[in-house]
Design a protein around this motif. Structure first.
Motif, short mmCIF file in Angstrom:
data_model
loop_
_atom_site.label_atom_id
_atom_site.label_comp_id
_atom_site.label_asym_id
_atom_site.label_seq_id
_atom_site.Cartn_x
_atom_site.Cartn_y
_atom_site.Cartn_z
N GLN A 124 0.83 -1.20 0.00
CA GLN A 124 0.00 0.00 0.00
C GLN A 124 0.87 1.26 0.00
O GLN A 124 0.59 2.23 -0.69
N GLY A 125 1.96 1.20 0.76
CA GLY A 125 2.86 2.35 0.82
C GLY A 125 3.45 2.66 -0.54
O GLY A 125 3.43 3.81 -0.99
N GLU A 126 3.96 1.65 -1.19
CA GLU A 126 4.59 1.90 -2.48
C GLU A 126 3.58 2.41 -3.49
O GLU A 126 3.85 3.33 -4.27
N ARG A 186 0.88 4.13 -2.96
CA ARG A 186 0.51 5.52 -2.69
C ARG A 186 1.63 6.48 -3.03
O ARG A 186 1.39 7.59 -3.49
N TRP A 187 2.84 6.05 -2.84
CA TRP A 187 3.94 6.89 -3.28
C TRP A 187 3.92 7.05 -4.79
O TRP A 187 4.13 8.14 -5.32
N ARG A 188 3.64 5.97 -5.47
CA ARG A 188 3.58 6.09 -6.94
C ARG A 188 2.45 7.02 -7.36
O ARG A 188 2.58 7.76 -8.33
N MET A 189 1.37 7.00 -6.62
CA MET A 189 0.30 7.96 -6.93
C MET A 189 0.79 9.38 -6.66
O MET A 189 0.49 10.31 -7.42
N GLN A 190 1.54 9.52 -5.61
CA GLN A 190 2.11 10.83 -5.30
C GLN A 190 3.00 11.29 -6.47
O GLN A 190 2.93 12.45 -6.90
N PHE A 191 3.83 10.39 -6.95
CA PHE A 191 4.67 10.73 -8.10
C PHE A 191 3.80 11.13 -9.30
O PHE A 191 4.10 12.07 -10.03
N MET A 192 2.73 10.38 -9.48
CA MET A 192 1.82 10.67 -10.59
C MET A 192 1.29 12.11 -10.50
O MET A 192 1.30 12.84 -11.50
#
Lengths: 228, 228
Positions: free
Chosen positions: B145-147, B149-155
């Motif tokens: 889940q952490g990874e 959400r970080w990828r969404m943050q990057f997005m």
DNA sequence: GTCTATACTGAGATAGAC
DNA sequence: GTCTATCTCAGTATAGAC
């Protein structure tokens, strides 16, 4: 004598947490214990103060980036340096800087978000940036210059959010501690690496009809224009 | 009666070009031809005015996103919706909005960069955001889940730069005309799609010694921790 | 050269008359 | 609902003490 340093330190601390627009000079001088006019004497303006705050530390990061990319290019000989290694040369110095001084890296991200960094980069770090663009171009020669530069643009945006982004999911604060910074940056590199490695974007299908026909009829699942 | 609308229109136009901090209420009321106090009467504060500017158009985009993801989920049946289609559901409404009103989309990007959007999103669009997070999680169940959400943050960061980013390369202004907007967004989707599809980031190697040994000894080329 | 005191302009916000 | 007057605080500029 250290009035300049006191101002720079206070400015870095406050701007990193509150942003540039959100930090007043009066806050800075109050924390630094100096007079308001001293800021303008030493730096000229609030904007110029920001430039000095950034440059005094970013220069070293940039220098290290240049050193690494040169080393990798020397090792690669005539061939291209892989995307992964180009990104390593770019991010490793930043990770190091973040380990030493998390505040500064956060500040850089914030300034990028506020749109204040590009002007500075263009003024001071253009050569390095161009160098990385060329290295990436050699690693991915199929990409047009336009597409490559857009991908770099995406990279900067993602980096900015990685470094200073606020969480969108309130129930769980991801960036719990500073020790997680290196992990986030590695996650970022993995993400970006794949992005740069993606096949070129097909430029066809320029608004034939209205692509929004997607709307009320089912979207064909198989034959998408995107190479994903 | 249309005082409110005049203020909203002028605010949207000015903030899209100059940013939120860079636009004063006095500029807005001058362009709208209304009195300063009218802004505070109708909206309460500058920040609340921004909320209204964004919400009156973002709500439709968000609604369309929800509709599309639901449609795709229905079509997929019990299986997951592919990353590509999740991203399509997310970006297609935005591309449409940009075709109709480039200003608004630019404004959204700017606000994201200035860090003003997350609070709004959390207040009004949390359900939709969670929905997309879940769809992506089903498409990429290997990701923690952490990874994810970080990828969404990057997005979000990449999107922000795609929409309102200033060029880093002065010699060539990439975003020449508005018609290129859809192309940039497709490039963004290709980039992000690959990013989400990347293998998980290995969490090992927590600062054994100092990873910066990279520095003055050659970096091993083959056995990198990053899966790229 | 370095710093202090103070004044100037423009920002967002608010109270109260109409 | 609307507008005037006013408040506080921002960044900036300058005169002058040391």
């Amino acid at each position: 004598m250290d009035t300049k340093q006191k101002i720079l330190d206070a400015a870095e601390r406050l701007i990193a947490t509150q942003g540039f627009a959100g930090t007043s000079l009066r806050q800075i001088i109050s924390e630094a214990g100096v007079n308001l006019a001293a800021v303008h004497y030493h730096f000229g303006s609030k904007q110029d103060l920001l430039d000095h705050v950034i440059l005094r530390k970013a220069a070293a990061v940039n220098e290290e980036r240049r050193r690494l990319i040169e080393q990798f290019e020397a090792e690669a000989g005539p061939g291209p340096v892989s995307v992964e290694r180009v990104l390593t040369a770019f991010f490793e110095p930043m990770i190091e800087a973040g380990a030493r001084n998390p505040q500064f890296v956060k500040l850089m991200g914030r300034m990028y978000g506020e749109g204040l960094l590009p002007a500075l980069i263009e003024k001071h770090f253009q050569p390095t940036l161009t160098r990385f663009a060329q290295a990436l171009q050699r690693a991915r020669p199929e990409l047009s210059q336009g597409e490559l530069r857009w991908r770099m643009q995406f990279m900067f945006g993602a980096m900015s959010q990685a470094v200073c982004g606020q969480d969108m999911f309130p129930q769980m604060s991801v960036q719990a501690d500073d020790s997680a910074f290196a992990l986030v940056m590695r996650r970022l590199m993995v993400f970006l690496c794949a992005g740069f490695q993606a096949a070129i974007t097909p430029e066809a299908e320029t608004d034939e009809g209205n692509r929004y026909s997607v709307g009320h009829s089912p979207v064909p699942a198989g034959d998408s224009p995107k190479s994903c």
